[in-house]
Scaffold this motif. Structure first.
Motif, mmCIF file in Angstrom:
data_model
loop_
_atom_site.group_PDB
_atom_site.id
_atom_site.type_symbol
_atom_site.label_atom_id
_atom_site.label_comp_id
_atom_site.label_asym_id
_atom_site.label_seq_id
_atom_site.Cartn_x
_atom_site.Cartn_y
_atom_site.Cartn_z
ATOM 1 N N ALA A 1 -42.782 11.352 -12.227
ATOM 2 C CA ALA A 1 -42.505 12.190 -11.059
ATOM 3 C C ALA A 1 -41.338 13.134 -11.349
ATOM 4 C CB ALA A 1 -42.190 11.316 -9.845
ATOM 5 N N ALA A 2 -40.334 12.641 -12.079
ATOM 6 C CA ALA A 2 -39.201 13.493 -12.442
ATOM 7 C C ALA A 2 -39.666 14.629 -13.355
ATOM 8 C CB ALA A 2 -38.112 12.663 -13.133
ATOM 9 N N ALA A 3 -40.525 14.309 -14.313
ATOM 10 C CA ALA A 3 -41.044 15.333 -15.225
ATOM 11 C C ALA A 3 -41.864 16.365 -14.458
ATOM 12 C CB ALA A 3 -41.882 14.676 -16.315
ATOM 13 N N ALA A 4 -42.682 15.883 -13.502
ATOM 14 C CA ALA A 4 -43.500 16.786 -12.686
ATOM 15 C C ALA A 4 -42.616 17.669 -11.814
ATOM 16 C CB ALA A 4 -44.457 15.975 -11.814
ATOM 17 N N ALA A 5 -41.594 17.072 -11.194
ATOM 18 C CA ALA A 5 -40.696 17.829 -10.310
ATOM 19 C C ALA A 5 -39.922 18.883 -11.087
ATOM 20 C CB ALA A 5 -39.724 16.870 -9.612
ATOM 21 N N PHE A 6 -39.582 18.552 -12.321
ATOM 22 C CA PHE A 6 -38.816 19.488 -13.153
ATOM 23 C C PHE A 6 -39.690 20.681 -13.548
ATOM 24 C CE2 PHE A 6 -36.126 20.302 -17.080
ATOM 25 C CZ PHE A 6 -35.027 20.689 -16.345
ATOM 26 N N TRP A 7 -40.928 20.409 -13.853
ATOM 27 C CA TRP A 7 -41.852 21.494 -14.215
ATOM 28 C C TRP A 7 -42.169 22.354 -12.992
ATOM 29 C CZ3 TRP A 7 -43.213 24.103 -18.275
ATOM 30 C CH2 TRP A 7 -44.355 24.887 -18.258
ATOM 31 N N LEU A 8 -42.499 21.707 -11.861
ATOM 32 C CA LEU A 8 -42.865 22.452 -10.647
ATOM 33 C C LEU A 8 -41.674 23.244 -10.097
ATOM 34 C CD1 LEU A 8 -45.040 19.713 -8.928
ATOM 35 C CD2 LEU A 8 -45.835 22.015 -9.502
ATOM 36 N N GLY A 9 -40.490 22.643 -10.141
ATOM 37 C CA GLY A 9 -39.311 23.295 -9.563
ATOM 38 C C GLY A 9 -38.653 24.275 -10.510
ATOM 39 N N ASN A 10 -38.516 23.872 -11.766
ATOM 40 C CA ASN A 10 -37.721 24.659 -12.706
ATOM 41 C C ASN A 10 -38.526 25.278 -13.840
ATOM 42 O OD1 ASN A 10 -36.004 22.164 -11.672
ATOM 43 N ND2 ASN A 10 -34.698 23.964 -11.798
ATOM 44 N N GLY A 11 -39.764 24.878 -13.958
ATOM 45 C CA GLY A 11 -40.616 25.482 -14.977
ATOM 46 C C GLY A 11 -40.196 25.149 -16.395
ATOM 47 N N ARG A 12 -39.565 23.993 -16.538
ATOM 48 C CA ARG A 12 -39.164 23.579 -17.886
ATOM 49 C C ARG A 12 -39.700 22.189 -18.180
ATOM 50 N NH1 ARG A 12 -34.894 26.484 -20.214
ATOM 51 N NH2 ARG A 12 -33.974 28.011 -18.827
ATOM 52 N N ILE A 13 -39.826 21.913 -19.478
ATOM 53 C CA ILE A 13 -40.252 20.588 -19.919
ATOM 54 C C ILE A 13 -39.035 19.656 -19.861
ATOM 55 C CG2 ILE A 13 -41.047 19.275 -21.944
ATOM 56 C CD1 ILE A 13 -43.244 21.035 -20.806
ATOM 57 N N ALA A 14 -39.215 18.504 -19.206
ATOM 58 C CA ALA A 14 -38.116 17.538 -19.111
ATOM 59 C C ALA A 14 -38.009 16.760 -20.420
ATOM 60 C CB ALA A 14 -38.331 16.600 -17.929
ATOM 61 N N GLY A 15 -37.498 17.414 -21.444
ATOM 62 C CA GLY A 15 -37.283 16.767 -22.737
ATOM 63 C C GLY A 15 -35.801 16.530 -22.932
ATOM 64 N N ILE A 16 -35.414 15.263 -22.977
ATOM 65 C CA ILE A 16 -33.985 14.950 -22.973
ATOM 66 C C ILE A 16 -33.290 15.499 -24.224
ATOM 67 C CG2 ILE A 16 -32.256 13.123 -22.715
ATOM 68 C CD1 ILE A 16 -34.121 13.126 -20.367
ATOM 69 N N SER A 17 -33.924 15.311 -25.389
ATOM 70 C CA SER A 17 -33.257 15.774 -26.616
ATOM 71 C C SER A 17 -33.046 17.288 -26.591
ATOM 72 C CB SER A 17 -34.034 15.341 -27.853
ATOM 73 O OG SER A 17 -35.361 15.809 -27.796
ATOM 74 N N GLY A 18 -34.035 18.016 -26.081
ATOM 75 C CA GLY A 18 -33.908 19.476 -25.998
ATOM 76 C C GLY A 18 -32.826 19.896 -25.010
ATOM 77 N N ILE A 19 -32.769 19.207 -23.881
ATOM 78 C CA ILE A 19 -31.765 19.540 -22.865
ATOM 79 C C ILE A 19 -30.368 19.283 -23.429
ATOM 80 C CG2 ILE A 19 -30.839 18.886 -20.597
ATOM 81 C CD1 ILE A 19 -33.761 18.301 -19.731
ATOM 82 N N THR B 1 -39.106 11.022 -26.815
ATOM 83 C CA THR B 1 -40.050 10.233 -26.027
ATOM 84 C C THR B 1 -40.427 10.946 -24.718
ATOM 85 O OG1 THR B 1 -38.529 8.527 -26.762
ATOM 86 C CG2 THR B 1 -40.461 7.792 -25.567
ATOM 87 N N SER B 2 -39.461 11.675 -24.148
ATOM 88 C CA SER B 2 -39.727 12.353 -22.884
ATOM 89 C C SER B 2 -40.510 13.651 -23.076
ATOM 90 C CB SER B 2 -38.411 12.620 -22.154
ATOM 91 O OG SER B 2 -37.459 13.183 -23.040
ATOM 92 N N GLY B 3 -40.001 14.528 -23.941
ATOM 93 C CA GLY B 3 -40.636 15.841 -24.121
ATOM 94 C C GLY B 3 -42.013 15.741 -24.759
ATOM 95 N N GLY C 1 -45.554 16.130 -23.139
ATOM 96 C CA GLY C 1 -46.526 16.677 -24.088
ATOM 97 C C GLY C 1 -47.877 15.990 -23.989
ATOM 98 N N VAL C 2 -47.860 14.674 -23.890
ATOM 99 C CA VAL C 2 -49.122 13.934 -23.772
ATOM 100 C C VAL C 2 -49.797 14.281 -22.443
ATOM 101 C CG1 VAL C 2 -50.183 11.648 -23.689
ATOM 102 C CG2 VAL C 2 -48.348 12.089 -25.319
ATOM 103 N N ALA C 3 -48.987 14.420 -21.375
ATOM 104 C CA ALA C 3 -49.543 14.774 -20.064
ATOM 105 C C ALA C 3 -50.192 16.157 -20.099
ATOM 106 C CB ALA C 3 -48.451 14.739 -18.992
ATOM 107 N N ARG C 4 -49.660 17.054 -20.931
ATOM 108 C CA ARG C 4 -50.239 18.413 -21.056
ATOM 109 C C ARG C 4 -51.378 18.423 -22.070
ATOM 110 N NH1 ARG C 4 -47.765 22.581 -23.142
ATOM 111 N NH2 ARG C 4 -46.295 21.424 -24.427
ATOM 112 N N LEU C 5 -51.643 17.270 -22.698
ATOM 113 C CA LEU C 5 -52.641 17.149 -23.763
ATOM 114 C C LEU C 5 -52.337 18.093 -24.923
ATOM 115 C CD1 LEU C 5 -55.933 16.796 -21.650
ATOM 116 C CD2 LEU C 5 -54.608 14.978 -22.734
#
Lengths: 142, 147
Positions: A18-36, A101-103, A108-112
């Protein structure tokens, strides 16, 4: 098999998803911890505030959690030297591979994304081999 | 401001998920990575819980011209499976297996005051720019050396 906690694991997973979905819908970014985190270490103009806001939320979470429910025990068995090696490998590897693991694993897996699916498969494979070697080959020799 | 509050809340929710699932505990992660020992498959349930919910978000976003709070969606630029991806993923896996920490849980447990967590995070924070420096160095060398 021990300490199998399927319900709390699945609920926690739903929260992470849900956090990953909210981050994409709200901020348009991938919730990848290492990248952030990597971006926070080497900020571009106007790029810093949101990274710190996300990391602050992440770091505050266990403090909030333990006001309501007991926190899971945090057991770190690796020696200080092993922790340094592991930290360097995780930092270096997640940048070279462009995610963790997050990004890769969740978003990534959710986006196939074939790239992310390949990455997380390789990560889990080498992690399995590492634990096997440490616990059952080197550990057994001791 | 709304934007930052939203991002903070997202980070918080992510971290609460790590607490609820106990993925914040490295010993549990290592037990998951040890099917030959006392295997604890719980973390597979974390992925099974997380991925469909995230997928729902990505699917719902397809109907949007832009995200709710930002002008545009920022998809990762790289799509090819290359040697860097595989090498990086492999190294990351080795580190993950040794410590039981990946970046999310390591950062999330920072405020709990365990010096071992701090040591891991410090090394991780050194490893990240090291990759960048090495890449810059190799690019420079490739430019100087004629092929």
């Amino acid at each position: 098999m021990h300490d199998f906690t399927p319900i709390s694991a699945a609920i926690g997973g739903v929260m992470i998803g849900a956090a990953a979905a909210a981050f994409w819908l709200g901020n348009g970014r991938i919730a990848g911890i290492s990248g952030i985190l990597a971006g926070a270490l080497r900020p571009e103009r106007g790029d810093l505030a949101w990274r710190f806001a996300f990391l602050a939320g992440l770091i505050a979470a266990p403090l909030l959690w333990r006001t309501v429910m007991p926190l899971p025990a945090i057991i770190i068995t690796a020696s200080p030297g092993a922790l340094i090696v592991a930290g360097l490998l995780v930092g270096f590897g997640t940048r070279l591979g462009g995610g963790c693991t997050s990004g890769h694993g969740v978003c990534g897996v959710a986006r196939l994304s074939p790239r992310s699916i390949a990455a997380i498969a390789v990560t889990i494979a080498t992690a399995l081999v590492t634990v096997f070697l440490m616990r059952h080959v080197l550990g057994a020799a001791r | 401001m709304t934007r930052l509050v939203w991002v903070f809340a997202t980070g918080l929710l992510f971290g609460l998920g790590l607490c609820c699932s106990a993925m914040i505990n490295p010993a549990k992660v290592i037990d998951f990575l040890d099917p030959a020992g006392n295997w604890d498959p719980s973390l597979a349930l974390v992925m099974i819980g997380a991925i469909p919910v995230a997928a729902l978000g990505f699917w719902k976003a397809q109907g949007l011209a832009s995200p709710w709070l930002e002008p545009r969606f920022q998809l990762p630029a790289k799509t090819r499976i290359d040697a860097s991806l595989l090498a990086g993923a492999a190294l990351f896996g080795v580190g993950w297996g040794i410590a039981g920490f990946c970046p999310g849980p390591a950062l999330a447990s920072l405020a709990l005051g365990n010096w071992r967590t701090l040591l891991f995070v410090a090394a991780m924070v050194i490893g990240m720019p090291a990759e960048r420096s090495l890449r810059a160095f190799r690019t420079r060398k490739a430019r100087i050396t004629p092929t």
